[in-house]
Design an enzyme around this catalytic site. Structure first.
Site, PDB file in Angstrom:
ATOM      1  N   GLU A  37       0.877  -1.164   0.000  1.00  5.38           N
ATOM      2  CA  GLU A  37       0.000   0.000   0.000  1.00  5.38           C
ATOM      3  C   GLU A  37       0.921   1.223   0.000  1.00  5.38           C
ATOM      4  OE1 GLU A  37      -2.235   0.805   3.587  1.00  5.38           O
ATOM      5  OE2 GLU A  37      -3.506   2.270   2.543  1.00  5.38           O
ATOM      6  N   ARG A 263       5.868 -12.740   9.350  1.00  7.75           N
ATOM      7  CA  ARG A 263       6.633 -11.570   8.975  1.00  7.75           C
ATOM      8  C   ARG A 263       7.900 -11.475   9.801  1.00  7.75           C
ATOM      9  NH1 ARG A 263       2.320  -7.004   9.657  1.00  7.75           N
ATOM     10  NH2 ARG A 263       4.145  -5.644   9.584  1.00  7.75           N
ATOM     11  N   LYS A 273       4.870   0.102   9.677  1.00 15.15           N
ATOM     12  CA  LYS A 273       4.784   1.376   8.963  1.00 15.15           C
ATOM     13  C   LYS A 273       4.177   2.444   9.855  1.00 15.15           C
ATOM     14  CE  LYS A 273       3.620   0.027   4.513  1.00 15.15           C
ATOM     15  NZ  LYS A 273       2.818   0.256   3.308  1.00 15.15           N
TER      16      LYS A 273
END
Length: 568
Positions: A37, A263, A273
């Site tokens: 994104e 992850r 983020k």
RNA sequence: UGGGCCGUGGCCAAGCGGUAAGGCAACGGGUUUUGAUCCCGUCAUUCCCAGGUUCGAUCCCUGGCGGCCCAGCCA
């Protein structure tokens, strides 16, 4: 890209792919995608995903799409898109003509939504956001059906059309999919797939006033592109039933397989983020590409190399287990790569003047190879003069045992130069600070002559005072003082653990003159200290600035630490 | 008994019923005009625990325990 060694074991995704190929699934094709994104810069965690997606395609002769998941215009921007493109390219991957945006599919997505409405599998819900939330139920209790659940297909079609046309305000209606309000999986309790958002989009402008949500967009985008294996992180496992439901209930072109992996988390930093954004917004770091940031652009500026990062991603593996990797794993990859690629130069970071009293006024030139084991780097001549600088740390008036450097009355070798002996220590009468060392040299010990019988335990770096160039050097250390800044039991904010010493600026550094031509992206090893590179943002020809990428491994530091603890 | 996922050395990670790979870290030693690099060596009688199946279990079964994720009109 680097193909996996055939002898190395396959990770679980490779095992699935291998089996799929053998079974002839997807005509043996492998098509993956990396779907960021554009709402922030890519970080080391994304590097893992990039390496997995692009790496797998490379390995199995497949293709990878770079697709921007740009369905939330209120958070996304072109600036981020550009930085992501730069980051992926820099890491060493390409996508040829396969750059896509979810927004490329907005028209098709709208048609798929209409299709669901016509099949009586989606409805316009006019509940307020709080009401939807209240009716969703909890983890343990089922939700209740929306009063709008049984609107007619015609009414739904009309309302959805009106939403598209901008006839309703933000929040007035949403399009929901009709699944099961009692599902134990909350994602299946009639999730929203479209919301009204009267925000202009960085690519589609004001064309749309409604935007699709992730769960609807992602699976269909995958299907449109013909993705065979849709790889994502563990938290999306709960969304897989919805991913499958949407594809099963629309005339989607194909049905990719979603596979989840864990992850990456790294000690002494954050890989979120949201948190990185916070550090940038609050000015606690100097932007997304601050060399202390775990962003790819930060690491690039710091001097980390793409190949080191790829190697790191390769070493940490791919599993479904929560993992928390130690910094040393990354730093070792960086050092291994830089050791091979960096010419060695001499740079004195915290200068201490040395005057060699018995050295003639005439300069000498010393031969110095740029690399200890790779001749291709060539060599340069170093001016050796009566006055030079050494590192303050390389002299101790009252040294501990095993200190192999300079001390009063002691001898040390100047790398590629002569052996010198410290004869006197000159102090500033005011401050008492040591300002100059008066030394003598042994003319029989010239480097490379092989005539010297004298052996000395220590060798230190130096730079000729009259030839040195000035520079600023920035030393970086871990961003946080604790391994896990977000996982503390007291519930403290992660920002409280920022390391106040994560950046140390040295303004009075003396470098050998060959460094005047250093360009950004070129690694150097400052001998005995670490790897450095020119700061790509701030360095100017008349004001050179170097960043320390990583220190050399330092076994003396360990000895010192042990000594200190022994004293206590 | 809400659902999903996961437990192999300090950190990663192979292992897929035949008797615990590898990397990082750590620790010893050797080479070295970078206390770097490089080289050599040491580092799990045991795989979260307890039962069961089996000649044999880290792998299969049952039951526990522990960790992570999910209640955005974020992704």
């Amino acid at each position: 890209m680097d193909k996996k060694d055939h002898s190395s074991p396959l990770n679980f995704i490779q095992q699935i792919i291998t089996a799929d190929i053998e079974a002839g699934k997807n005509q043996g094709q492998i098509i993956t995608r990396f779907p960021p994104e554009p709402n922030g810069f890519l970080h080391i965690g994304h590097a893992k995903s990039i390496c997995i997606n692009f790496g797998l395609a490379n390995q199995y002769g497949g293709k990878t799409y770079l697709r921007f998941d740009d369905t939330n215009p209120s958070k996304e921007s072109k600036e981020y898109t550009d930085s992501i493109i730069d980051s992926v390219k820099w890491l060493g991957f390409g996508w040829e003509n396969r750059l896509r945006h979810a927004s490329d599919y907005f028209d098709q997505l709208y048609e798929f939504a209409v299709q669901l409405i016509k099949r009586n599998k989606a409805y316009v819900c006019s509940l307020k956001p709080e009401e939807i939330k209240a009716q969703r139920g909890t983890l343990k209790e089922p939700g209740v059906n929306s009063p709008y659940r049984d609107r007619s297909v015609t009414e739904n079609l009309e309302l959805f059309e009106e939403m598209k046309l901008g006839k309703h305000e933000n929040g007035a209606h949403v399009l929901r999919v009709k699944i099961d309000m009692a599902s134990p999986n909350i994602n299946m309790r009639d999730p929203v797939i479209y919301r009204i958002l009267k925000v202009s989009h960085h690519r589609t402008g004001d064309k749309w006033g409604i935007y699709p949500l992730y769960d609807f967009t992602h699976c269909l985008s995958d299907a449109i592109e013909g993705i065979t294996h849709s790889l994502c992180s563990l938290e999306f496992a709960d969304h897989r039933p919805l991913y499958d439901w949407v594809l099963d209930n629309t005339d989607s072109p194909c049905h990719p397989q979603q596979i989840e992996f864990s992850r990456l988390a790294l000690h002494y930093t954050v890989t979120s983020k949201r948190k990185l954004n916070e550090l940038v917004d609050t000015g606690l770091v100097n932007g997304w590409d601050d060399p202390r940031m775990p962003t790819l652009m930060g690491m690039r500026r710091r001097g980390y190399t793409p190949s080191a990062i790829r190697e790191f991603c390769d070493r940490i593996g791919v599993t479904k287990k929560e993992n928390y990797i130690e910094m040393s794993a990354l730093e070792t990859c960086v050092r291994e790569d830089l050791d091979q690629k960096s010419p060695r130069v001499m740079a004195v970071l915290q200068p201490l003047k040395v005057i060699i009293e018995n050295f003639p006024d005439k300069d000498e030139e010393m031969d110095a190879p740029f690399h200890p084991y790779n001749d291709i780097f060539g060599s340069r001549k170093l001016p050796f003069t009566k006055e030079l600088y050494i590192e303050q740390d390389d002299f101790m008036e009252d040294p501990p045992k095993k200190f192999f450097r300079l001390k009063p009355g002691g001898e040390v070798r100047l790398r590629y130069g002569y052996i010198i002996k410290c004869e006197a220590v000159i102090r500033d009468p005011q401050t008492g600070e040591i300002v100059t060392l008066k030394c003598s040299y042994d003319p029989e010990t010239r480097s490379g002559t092989g005539t010297s019988i004298k052996k000395v335990k220590g060798t230190i770096h130096w730079v000729s005072a009259s030839h040195a160039i000035d520079a600023e050097v920035r030393l970086y250390d871990r961003l946080f003082t604790v391994a896990n800044p977000t996982g503390n039991k007291e519930g403290k904010d992660f920002k409280e653990f920022l390391n106040p010493e994560s950046m140390k600026i040295l303004k009075n550094c003396k470098l050998e003159k060959s460094l005047i031509e250093a360009k950004s992206e070129e690694p150097f090893q400052f001998e005995r200290q670490g790897y450095f590179c020119v700061d790509r943002n701030d360095s100017k020809p008349d004001h050179l600035i170097f960043n320390r990428t990583v220190t050399l491994r330092d076994s003396w530091a360990k000895i010192e630490k042990a000594n200190r603890q022994q004293k206590k």
